[in-house]
Design an enzyme around this catalytic site. Sequence first.
Site, PDB file in Angstrom:
ATOM      1  CD  GLU A  39       8.709  26.953  28.456  1.00  0.00           C
ATOM      2  OE1 GLU A  39       8.771  26.461  27.330  1.00  0.00           O
ATOM      3  OE2 GLU A  39       9.295  27.996  28.778  1.00  0.00           O
ATOM      4  CG  ASN A  40      11.332  26.103  31.781  1.00  0.00           C
ATOM      5  OD1 ASN A  40      12.246  25.963  30.984  1.00  0.00           O
ATOM      6  ND2 ASN A  40      10.513  27.146  31.753  1.00  0.00           N
ATOM      7  CG  HIS A  68      12.383  25.639  26.941  1.00  0.00           C
ATOM      8  ND1 HIS A  68      13.424  25.860  26.083  1.00  0.00           N
ATOM      9  CD2 HIS A  68      12.503  26.567  27.943  1.00  0.00           C
ATOM     10  CE1 HIS A  68      14.153  26.881  26.524  1.00  0.00           C
ATOM     11  NE2 HIS A  68      13.615  27.328  27.646  1.00  0.00           N
ATOM     12  CG  HIS A 151       5.556  30.855  27.234  1.00  0.00           C
ATOM     13  ND1 HIS A 151       5.584  30.450  28.550  1.00  0.00           N
ATOM     14  CD2 HIS A 151       6.801  30.621  26.742  1.00  0.00           C
ATOM     15  CE1 HIS A 151       6.782  29.986  28.841  1.00  0.00           C
ATOM     16  NE2 HIS A 151       7.546  30.087  27.756  1.00  0.00           N
TER      17      HIS A 151
END
Length: 258
Positions: A39-40, A68, A151
């Site tokens: 996600e990053n 994100h 998460h």
Amino acid sequence: MRILCIGDVVGKNGCEFLRKKLPSLKKIKSIDLTICNGENASDGNGITPTSADHIFTSGADIITLGNHTFRRKEFYSYLDEKPYIIRPANFPNSTTPGVGYCKYDMGRVTVGVVNVMGNSFMDNILDCPFRTMDKVLEELDDCKIKIVDFHAEATGEKRAMGYYLDGKVTAVFGTHTHVQTADEEILPNGTGYITDVGMTGPINSVLGVKPEIIISKLRNKLPERFDYADGDCKMDCVIFDIDDKTAVTKDIERIELR
């Protein structure tokens, strides 16, 4: 069966380090399936089709996401097109692209992989992750092995989810905090667990970001643009060694590669 789970890949440097380390690790450790949180993965936060493709071609079979997920609008259609990239299942299905779980057919066994997000101290307040897991597990009834990427921010919420799913799934690994925890264990009913698998990205950083930026934000209480740090990287991951017949975790190996 040996399933490798990799901590949040951060930015271009994290993606490049993943490509450098993952192929040889899979070979050395005889990995059957690789799950990677991405996600990053794009510089500037979030994930793009380009960074997702990079993770897949580096050797990941399934990409999980997090808070994100929807930072980049160009990524929305990619989520609907690719079956093995999943966002948290407790995002509302009626308004958000993608799905929260997938089924990966490995011939001798089908592996169900779930992505779900916690609510404690998170920006996005979503449906209850515990009730969401109840619903998703009904959909994965035909999957003998089930792996969950939770998460979440709070250690207590992660520990609670581990015990809630103990005996219902094969393994639970935490992501999001980017700090690898030293609490890998097999819970009483056979579920493998670790609170957070860690991060793939720059070592001299605050969760991947240049330290001076985070220090300024915390001291001055003003918004800052998060630029990812440079320099040497690491890859945090965990291997779940699973009994194919019983679908319980036999052993866990926590790894940090530099």
